[in-house]
Design a protein around this motif. Structure first.
Motif, short mmCIF file in Angstrom:
data_model
loop_
_atom_site.label_atom_id
_atom_site.label_comp_id
_atom_site.label_asym_id
_atom_site.label_seq_id
_atom_site.Cartn_x
_atom_site.Cartn_y
_atom_site.Cartn_z
N ILE A 23 -32.39 35.10 -0.46
CA ILE A 23 -31.41 35.38 -1.50
C ILE A 23 -31.74 34.57 -2.75
O ILE A 23 -32.51 33.62 -2.72
N SER A 24 -31.14 34.98 -3.87
CA SER A 24 -31.30 34.26 -5.13
C SER A 24 -30.28 33.13 -5.20
O SER A 24 -29.08 33.37 -5.25
N GLY A 25 -30.76 31.89 -5.17
CA GLY A 25 -29.85 30.75 -5.18
C GLY A 25 -29.51 30.27 -3.79
O GLY A 25 -29.95 30.85 -2.79
N GLU A 26 -28.72 29.23 -3.74
CA GLU A 26 -28.34 28.66 -2.45
C GLU A 26 -27.24 29.49 -1.79
O GLU A 26 -26.42 30.11 -2.48
N PRO A 27 -27.20 29.53 -0.47
CA PRO A 27 -26.19 30.33 0.25
C PRO A 27 -24.77 29.90 -0.11
O PRO A 27 -24.47 28.71 -0.15
N LYS A 28 -23.92 30.90 -0.35
CA LYS A 28 -22.53 30.60 -0.68
C LYS A 28 -21.63 30.55 0.55
O LYS A 28 -20.58 29.93 0.53
N TYR A 29 -22.06 31.23 1.63
CA TYR A 29 -21.23 31.28 2.83
C TYR A 29 -22.06 30.97 4.08
O TYR A 29 -22.19 31.80 4.97
N PHE A 38 -21.57 29.06 6.65
CA PHE A 38 -20.86 29.02 7.93
C PHE A 38 -20.63 30.43 8.45
O PHE A 38 -20.89 30.75 9.62
N TYR A 39 -20.14 31.29 7.55
CA TYR A 39 -19.92 32.69 7.92
C TYR A 39 -21.23 33.33 8.36
O TYR A 39 -21.29 34.05 9.36
N ASP A 40 -22.31 33.07 7.60
CA ASP A 40 -23.62 33.63 7.96
C ASP A 40 -24.05 33.18 9.35
O ASP A 40 -24.58 33.97 10.14
N SER A 41 -23.83 31.92 9.66
CA SER A 41 -24.27 31.40 10.96
C SER A 41 -23.51 32.06 12.10
O SER A 41 -24.06 32.27 13.19
N LEU A 42 -22.24 32.43 11.86
CA LEU A 42 -21.44 33.07 12.91
C LEU A 42 -21.95 34.47 13.24
O LEU A 42 -21.78 34.95 14.36
N ARG A 43 -22.59 35.11 12.25
CA ARG A 43 -23.12 36.45 12.51
C ARG A 43 -24.65 36.42 12.66
O ARG A 43 -25.31 37.44 12.53
N ASN A 44 -25.19 35.24 12.92
CA ASN A 44 -26.62 35.06 13.17
C ASN A 44 -27.48 35.51 11.99
O ASN A 44 -28.48 36.20 12.15
N VAL A 45 -27.04 35.12 10.80
CA VAL A 45 -27.82 35.37 9.59
C VAL A 45 -28.17 34.02 8.97
O VAL A 45 -27.29 33.19 8.74
N ALA A 89 -29.56 32.50 5.68
CA ALA A 89 -29.87 32.79 4.28
C ALA A 89 -30.52 31.57 3.64
O ALA A 89 -30.05 30.44 3.80
N MET A 90 -31.62 31.80 2.93
CA MET A 90 -32.30 30.72 2.22
C MET A 90 -32.75 31.22 0.85
O MET A 90 -33.00 32.40 0.65
N ASN A 91 -32.86 30.30 -0.08
CA ASN A 91 -33.19 30.59 -1.47
C ASN A 91 -34.66 30.98 -1.61
O ASN A 91 -35.55 30.20 -1.29
N TYR A 92 -34.91 32.21 -2.11
CA TYR A 92 -36.30 32.63 -2.26
C TYR A 92 -36.98 32.01 -3.48
O TYR A 92 -38.21 32.07 -3.62
#
Length: 403
Positions: free
Chosen positions: A128-134, A136-143, A145-148
């Motif tokens: 994703i563009s920039g740092e993850p905003k969510y 905790f939520y991402d981790s709960l759905r096994n996603v 996200a990291m800044n490209y």
């Protein structure tokens, strides 16, 4: 326990926001049913801009619009909204205002695409563009996200350790990450990973990655219509008719025969903040009807658009970052219609191929040349390109490095 919590959380989240279920249901509709849905939404949204649409003929009588037709303010400034800029890759970037639901729809379509790719609750590595905003939520759905924009050894280590089911993100960042993984000696990890390539042209990149990864899927979107096409799970980009209207037209705005190349024109019938009606973007492509699983639908293919060549791949000597060309849209985007950059290392020269919007105005291009000299140390040479040279200048990569 985490997987159980993930399933419960996922069910409550998406069922309360009916977008995912909506898109799954709409995928079962026939083309006729989808056209009827489109028309009802179209009448509703155009009325908010004082445009009366009573028949499809009324719609097709609307003029083709471009970036210069976009307004300078939202339609309902007092309502909640989101905004983002166009890429600026074919001229001057403009702000697009959208309802908040646009982002929920986009994320739901991503999730539907992952399902089409066979994903259940396995890990997804999302660039994703920039740092993850969510997070905790991402981790709960096994996603994950990291800044490209900060691709590093940390990204490689995570992929190698967790071996995600798929990697999702803008094409250029996916290509660069895969090359970094290969250079680090972990090419074997990629053979079990599916790629979900978004936003940018896959021309040349798909050929490179397809032998190395498990599967290669694409999603095509624009700032003006966030999701134009999504994967059908079998290698095609399915036109998301439940999200917008897609046309392929010639230079004069006339529809081209099915399977012939033309400009991609989109209509967003969900956006009541910015009028995106029969909007011609800078991309070109082809569209045809296919049948799979007893269902007919339209697919986009041979898309010619935003390219990437700033990855560290075997066909380039040195990666050229987007930062070198990003000022083009902001400094000279008002005078050029198309551009392509070539960096000639032996000559220490940056060559900018351009097509002017109107009269040739090389003086207006000087600010960019001065910026390049000051920040990169290269001389700049401007070259006029015609549409007759389309295949040479615009079809393939946006930035090329001459060894």
């Amino acid at each position: 326990m985490k997987k159980l919590f993930y399933k419960i959380f996922d069910r409550f989240t998406f069922n309360q926001l009916p977008y995912l279920n909506f898109f799954i249901d709409m995928e079962k509709k026939t083309i006729v049913e989808l056209k009827n849905f489109q028309f009802e939404k179209l009448k509703e949204t155009t009325s908010k801009f004082n445009i009366s649409i009573h028949t499809w003929d009324d719609f097709y009588k609307l003029p083709i619009t471009t970036k210069s037709d976009l307004p300078d303010r939202p339609n309902f400034p007092d309502e909640e909204m989101r905004q983002h800029e166009t890429s600026g890759s074919t001229g001057q970037p403009r702000v697009i205002w959208v309802p908040p639901s646009t982002w929920y729809r986009k994320d739901a379509i991503f999730t539907r695409s992952w399902l089409k790719m066979g994903r259940k609750d396995e890990w997804v590595f999302r660039l994703i563009s920039g740092e993850p905003k969510y997070p905790f939520y991402d981790s709960l759905r096994n996603v994950k996200a990291m800044n490209y924009k900060t691709l590093s050894q940390e990204h490689i280590d995570w992929v190698v350790k967790h071996k995600p089911y798929l990697i999702h993100g803008p094409g250029g960042s996916i290509r660069q990450l895969c090359e970094m993984i290969i250079d680090a000696g972990h090419a074997d990890v990629l053979k079990d990973i599916k790629i979900h390539w978004c936003s940018e042209s896959s021309y040349g990149h798909k050929e490179r990655l397809l032998p190395l990864v498990k599967e290669f899927h694409e999603q095509y979107g624009l700032a003006e219509l966030p999701t134009v096409g999504s994967t059908d799970g079998i290698g095609n980009i399915r036109v998301v008719m439940e999200q917008g209207i897609v046309e392929i037209v010639d230079e004069n705005g006339n529809p081209v025969p099915e399977g012939e190349e033309g400009y991609i024109v989109v209509t967003d019938f969900n956006n009541y903040q910015t009028p995106i009606f029969r909007y011609r973007c800078g991309d070109r492509g082809k569209m045809r009807m296919v049948e799979s699983g007893g269902r007919q639908y339209y697919v986009l293919y041979d898309i010619i658009g935003r390219g990437v060549d700033y990855y560290n791949g075997p066909e380039v000597k040195k990666p050229i970052g987007w930062w070198i060309v990003s000022p083009i849209s902001h400094t000279v985007g008002d005078v050029i219609e198309k551009w392509r950059c070539e960096v000639n290392i032996p000559r220490k020269t940056l060559i900018l191929h351009v097509k002017f919007k109107g009269d040739e105005n090389f003086d207006a291009l000087k600010p960019y040349a001065e910026w390049v000299k000051e920040n990169v140390g290269l001389n700049t040479e401007f070259v006029i390109a015609d549409d007759e040279q389309y295949d040479i200048y615009w079809k393939n990569k946006l930035v090329r490095v001459v060894k």
